[in-house]
Design a protein around this motif. Structure first.
Motif, PDB file in Angstrom:
ATOM      1  N   HIS A 143     -15.346  -1.648   5.797  1.00 45.53           N
ATOM      2  CA  HIS A 143     -15.846  -1.183   4.499  1.00 45.53           C
ATOM      3  C   HIS A 143     -16.993  -2.075   4.009  1.00 45.53           C
ATOM      4  CE1 HIS A 143     -11.700   0.803   3.568  1.00 45.53           C
ATOM      5  NE2 HIS A 143     -12.447   1.544   4.407  1.00 45.53           N
ATOM      6  N   LEU A 144     -16.838  -3.377   4.122  1.00 43.32           N
ATOM      7  CA  LEU A 144     -17.873  -4.291   3.627  1.00 43.32           C
ATOM      8  C   LEU A 144     -19.159  -4.169   4.446  1.00 43.32           C
ATOM      9  CD1 LEU A 144     -15.616  -7.418   2.951  1.00 43.32           C
ATOM     10  CD2 LEU A 144     -16.757  -6.008   1.232  1.00 43.32           C
ATOM     11  N   ILE A 145     -19.000  -4.055   5.778  1.00 42.18           N
ATOM     12  CA  ILE A 145     -20.192  -3.906   6.634  1.00 42.18           C
ATOM     13  C   ILE A 145     -20.872  -2.567   6.363  1.00 42.18           C
ATOM     14  CG2 ILE A 145     -20.943  -3.622   9.029  1.00 42.18           C
ATOM     15  CD1 ILE A 145     -18.864  -5.737   9.804  1.00 42.18           C
ATOM     16  N   ASP A 146     -20.059  -1.509   6.191  1.00 43.54           N
ATOM     17  CA  ASP A 146     -20.644  -0.189   5.873  1.00 43.54           C
ATOM     18  C   ASP A 146     -21.361  -0.223   4.527  1.00 43.54           C
ATOM     19  OD1 ASP A 146     -19.724   0.828   8.223  1.00 43.54           O
ATOM     20  OD2 ASP A 146     -17.986   1.880   7.352  1.00 43.54           O
ATOM     21  N   ARG A 147     -20.806  -0.972   3.585  1.00 43.92           N
ATOM     22  CA  ARG A 147     -21.451  -1.107   2.266  1.00 43.92           C
ATOM     23  C   ARG A 147     -22.821  -1.758   2.416  1.00 43.92           C
ATOM     24  NH1 ARG A 147     -18.307  -3.774  -2.935  1.00 43.92           N
ATOM     25  NH2 ARG A 147     -20.085  -3.836  -4.403  1.00 43.92           N
ATOM     26  N   TYR A 148     -22.860  -2.778   3.252  1.00 46.70           N
ATOM     27  CA  TYR A 148     -24.149  -3.435   3.506  1.00 46.70           C
ATOM     28  C   TYR A 148     -25.120  -2.462   4.168  1.00 46.70           C
ATOM     29  CZ  TYR A 148     -27.548  -6.327   6.001  1.00 46.70           C
ATOM     30  OH  TYR A 148     -28.721  -6.835   6.526  1.00 46.70           O
ATOM     31  N   ARG A 149     -24.661  -1.733   5.199  1.00 46.36           N
ATOM     32  CA  ARG A 149     -25.531  -0.829   5.930  1.00 46.36           C
ATOM     33  C   ARG A 149     -26.034   0.314   5.049  1.00 46.36           C
ATOM     34  NH1 ARG A 149     -22.100  -0.275  11.620  1.00 46.36           N
ATOM     35  NH2 ARG A 149     -22.492  -2.434  12.365  1.00 46.36           N
ATOM     36  N   LEU A 150     -25.154   0.845   4.185  1.00 47.49           N
ATOM     37  CA  LEU A 150     -25.563   1.974   3.338  1.00 47.49           C
ATOM     38  C   LEU A 150     -26.677   1.566   2.378  1.00 47.49           C
ATOM     39  CD1 LEU A 150     -25.090   4.880   2.409  1.00 47.49           C
ATOM     40  CD2 LEU A 150     -23.333   4.010   0.825  1.00 47.49           C
ATOM     41  N   THR A 151     -26.489   0.418   1.716  1.00 47.32           N
ATOM     42  CA  THR A 151     -27.527  -0.055   0.788  1.00 47.32           C
ATOM     43  C   THR A 151     -28.813  -0.409   1.545  1.00 47.32           C
ATOM     44  OG1 THR A 151     -25.814  -0.935  -0.674  1.00 47.32           O
ATOM     45  CG2 THR A 151     -28.049  -1.784  -0.963  1.00 47.32           C
ATOM     46  N   LYS A 170     -35.670  -3.856   2.407  1.00 49.15           N
ATOM     47  CA  LYS A 170     -37.101  -3.871   2.061  1.00 49.15           C
ATOM     48  C   LYS A 170     -37.920  -4.550   3.153  1.00 49.15           C
ATOM     49  CE  LYS A 170     -36.348  -3.861  -2.944  1.00 49.15           C
ATOM     50  NZ  LYS A 170     -36.463  -4.644  -4.187  1.00 49.15           N
ATOM     51  N   ASN A 171     -37.308  -5.505   3.804  1.00 51.17           N
ATOM     52  CA  ASN A 171     -38.010  -6.234   4.876  1.00 51.17           C
ATOM     53  C   ASN A 171     -37.755  -5.609   6.247  1.00 51.17           C
ATOM     54  OD1 ASN A 171     -39.029  -8.206   3.064  1.00 51.17           O
ATOM     55  ND2 ASN A 171     -37.058  -9.330   3.150  1.00 51.17           N
ATOM     56  N   ASP A 172     -37.099  -4.414   6.240  1.00 49.11           N
ATOM     57  CA  ASP A 172     -36.785  -3.698   7.487  1.00 49.11           C
ATOM     58  C   ASP A 172     -35.998  -4.574   8.473  1.00 49.11           C
ATOM     59  OD1 ASP A 172     -37.984  -1.294   6.684  1.00 49.11           O
ATOM     60  OD2 ASP A 172     -39.970  -1.983   7.341  1.00 49.11           O
ATOM     61  N   SER A 213     -29.901   0.898   4.347  1.00 50.39           N
ATOM     62  CA  SER A 213     -30.573   2.106   4.859  1.00 50.39           C
ATOM     63  C   SER A 213     -31.355   2.830   3.766  1.00 50.39           C
ATOM     64  CB  SER A 213     -29.542   3.062   5.472  1.00 50.39           C
ATOM     65  OG  SER A 213     -28.876   2.446   6.548  1.00 50.39           O
ATOM     66  N   LYS A 214     -30.850   2.726   2.525  1.00 50.33           N
ATOM     67  CA  LYS A 214     -31.505   3.459   1.434  1.00 50.33           C
ATOM     68  C   LYS A 214     -32.887   2.918   1.111  1.00 50.33           C
ATOM     69  CE  LYS A 214     -27.334   5.020  -0.976  1.00 50.33           C
ATOM     70  NZ  LYS A 214     -26.531   4.907  -2.206  1.00 50.33           N
ATOM     71  N   VAL A 215     -33.120   1.630   1.283  1.00 45.94           N
ATOM     72  CA  VAL A 215     -34.399   1.024   0.860  1.00 45.94           C
ATOM     73  C   VAL A 215     -35.320   0.715   2.047  1.00 45.94           C
ATOM     74  CG1 VAL A 215     -33.352   0.035  -1.201  1.00 45.94           C
ATOM     75  CG2 VAL A 215     -33.385  -1.305   0.907  1.00 45.94           C
ATOM     76  N   ARG A 216     -34.910   1.005   3.274  1.00 49.11           N
ATOM     77  CA  ARG A 216     -35.733   0.701   4.446  1.00 49.11           C
ATOM     78  C   ARG A 216     -36.943   1.654   4.491  1.00 49.11           C
ATOM     79  NH1 ARG A 216     -33.206  -2.263   8.654  1.00 49.11           N
ATOM     80  NH2 ARG A 216     -34.764  -1.382  10.110  1.00 49.11           N
ATOM     81  N   THR A 217     -38.008   1.164   5.056  1.00 50.87           N
ATOM     82  CA  THR A 217     -39.200   2.012   5.301  1.00 50.87           C
ATOM     83  C   THR A 217     -39.279   2.394   6.770  1.00 50.87           C
ATOM     84  OG1 THR A 217     -40.535   0.034   5.620  1.00 50.87           O
ATOM     85  CG2 THR A 217     -40.505   0.989   3.401  1.00 50.87           C
ATOM     86  N   SER A 218     -38.569   1.653   7.603  1.00 55.80           N
ATOM     87  CA  SER A 218     -38.534   1.955   9.044  1.00 55.80           C
ATOM     88  C   SER A 218     -37.170   2.533   9.371  1.00 55.80           C
ATOM     89  CB  SER A 218     -38.777   0.676   9.865  1.00 55.80           C
ATOM     90  OG  SER A 218     -37.730  -0.271   9.628  1.00 55.80           O
ATOM     91  N   PRO A 219     -37.026   3.164  10.515  1.00 54.82           N
ATOM     92  CA  PRO A 219     -35.737   3.750  10.893  1.00 54.82           C
ATOM     93  C   PRO A 219     -34.653   2.655  11.007  1.00 54.82           C
ATOM     94  CG  PRO A 219     -37.496   4.657  12.256  1.00 54.82           C
ATOM     95  CD  PRO A 219     -38.125   3.531  11.511  1.00 54.82           C
TER      96      PRO A 219
END
Length: 455
Positions: A373-381, A31-33, A383-389
């Motif tokens: 797996h844990l880092i990818d889990r963080y990145r996936l969640t 949310k905070n990009d 990426s879903k809520v970001r407003t910037s790339p």
């Protein structure tokens, strides 16, 4: 290795995610990009995830290294317990030292054997013509026999001293002195006649038998004459206490030749009877002392002494050489036997450690995968809520293997090399063992040979 495998527990990813609150943090950062779209390296939270996995890895690695150190120590012990390269040379040197002394001891055995053979032959040549088939009684004791003779002397002296006290200028003391002298001459003198002369009557060699009976006759006659002179002497001293010794002795002999026995008083008669009785006892003890045939006991004792000497030489031989070779044999057999046990244990430990290393390598790969797996889990969640790339490095999976790699382990000697070394030393030890066992049999044969064998 069950304990080693048990410490390689896989990482509980859900537990780590819950502890670090990965999903919640990923949503808030998205949310905070955060991280920024231009970021090229792991964010602080991603590094936190990585550090948590590395902390677990460090803990497990410490346990693994302690366990590995114990295994390596045991591995080294079995390697060093393989037959020492010096076992065979030391055994060979000891055997050579024994062999140098064997010839000397063999000659000593030969001399002892020859001594026994000679004494046995001498005994046989003595015994066969005389039909002797028995041995001296082992119940007879020389000390006991002489003790009995001493008691007999004492008893006779005790009985005689009263007889000689009458008419003696020294009274009872003089009687004791004379009685003691007469008793000693009587007992030991007639014992000697019986032992060294009368016993020949037991022989079957005619001239020896005749000589034995001749000495018996002389002994009985001497017994009568000796005690008759003593009795007449006592009678004369009692009648004339002041008479000189030489004169009294001459008169006693003169009265003996006159057969003046009726002139003896009752005390002198008792002295005569007592002296003859004790003399006969001493003569009988001499005749029955030891083996009946004179000369046999001396030869028999020589045989027994030779047997004892041969036994002593054999015992020394056994102690020095037979027991010595047995000790070398036991040492070599023990070393050869232990070889197999140590090689098998070394192989088992080597296989266990090798299998564990493969499992541990896989465990580190599994940790790398869990971190990814844990880092990818963080990145996936995130990426879903970001407003910037999202940052471009989010597209690259985490794959830093160096973060979960342990330095190379100590190199272990392959079991094949250990087995080859053990086999070479075992073959060398077995070859020496075969030679020693053959020598050992020869040594035992020397000790177990029959009387007529050559040592």
């Amino acid at each position: 290795m069950s304990r080693s495998f048990s410490i390689l527990k896989p990482l509980d990813e859900d537990k780590i995610a819950a502890i670090l609150k990965i999903d919640l943090t990923a949503a808030e950062d998205g949310k905070n990009d955060l991280p920024g779209s231009q970021a090229t390296e792991l964010s602080g939270f991603e590094r936190k995830i990585l550090n948590e996995v590395q902390t677990y890895h460090t803990k497990v690695r410490a346990d693994v290294q302690r366990d590995r150190a114990l295994r390596e120590k045991e591995l080294a012990e079995h390697s060093t317990r393989l037959m020492d390269a010096g076992v065979v040379p030391r055994a060979r040197a000891r055997l050579q030292h024994l062999q140098l002394e064997i010839d000397n001891r063999k000659r000593e055995l030969a001399r002892a054997r020859k001594e026994l053979d000679g004494s046995e032959l001498m005994l046989e040549r003595f015994s066969k013509p005389r039909n002797i088939v028995d041995a001296p009684s082992m119940t007879k004791n020389s000390f006991l026999n002489f003790a009995i003779l001493t008691v007999v002397v004492f008893l006779e002296a005790l009985a005689n001293m009263a007889f000689f006290s009458e008419g003696n200028e020294l009274g009872l003391l003089g009687g004791v002195i004379i009685a003691a002298g007469i008793s000693t001459m009587n007992v030991f003198g007639f014992f000697a006649l019986g032992y060294f002369g009368v016993r020949y009557k037991n022989c079957n060699v005619i001239w020896q038998k005749i000589s034995g009976y001749f000495v018996l006759a002389i002994s009985l006659l001497s017994l009568l004459i000796f005690h008759s002179v003593v009795a007449f002497y006592r009678q004369i001293k009692a009648e004339n206490p002041d008479i000189e010794l030489a004169i009294a002795s001459d008169k006693a002999i003169s009265r003996l030749f006159q057969f003046d026995f009726l002139g003896l008083d009752i005390v002198s008669v008792l002295l005569l009877i007592l002296g003859i009785a004790f003399g006969l006892i001493a003569l009988g003890k001499g005749v029955t002392f030891g083996h009946p045939i004179p000369g046999f006991e001396r030869r028999y004792k020589k045989v027994k002494a030779a047997e004892g000497h041969l036994g002593y030489v054999k015992d020394e031989f056994k102690l020095d050489f037979v027991d010595g070779t047995e000790d070398i044999i036991d040492t070599l057999k023990s070393s050869i036997s232990a070889q197999g046990d140590h090689v098998r244990r070394y192989q088992q430990l080597y296989d266990d450690i090798t299998n564990f290393e493969r499992r541990y390598d896989q465990f580190e790969l599994d940790l790398l995968s869990a971190a990814r797996h844990l880092i990818d889990r963080y990145r996936l969640t995130n990426s879903k809520v970001r407003t910037s790339p999202k940052p471009s490095y989010f597209e690259t999976p985490f794959d830093e293997k160096s973060k979960f790699q342990t330095p190379p382990h100590n190199t272990m000697t392959p079991p094949a090399e250990i087995l080859s070394k053990a086999e070479k030393r075992s073959l060398s030890a077995q070859a020496l063992l075969d030679d020693i066992e053959q020598d050992h049999k020869e040594l035992r044969a020397i000790l177990l040979e029959d009387v007529n064998g050559a040592a």
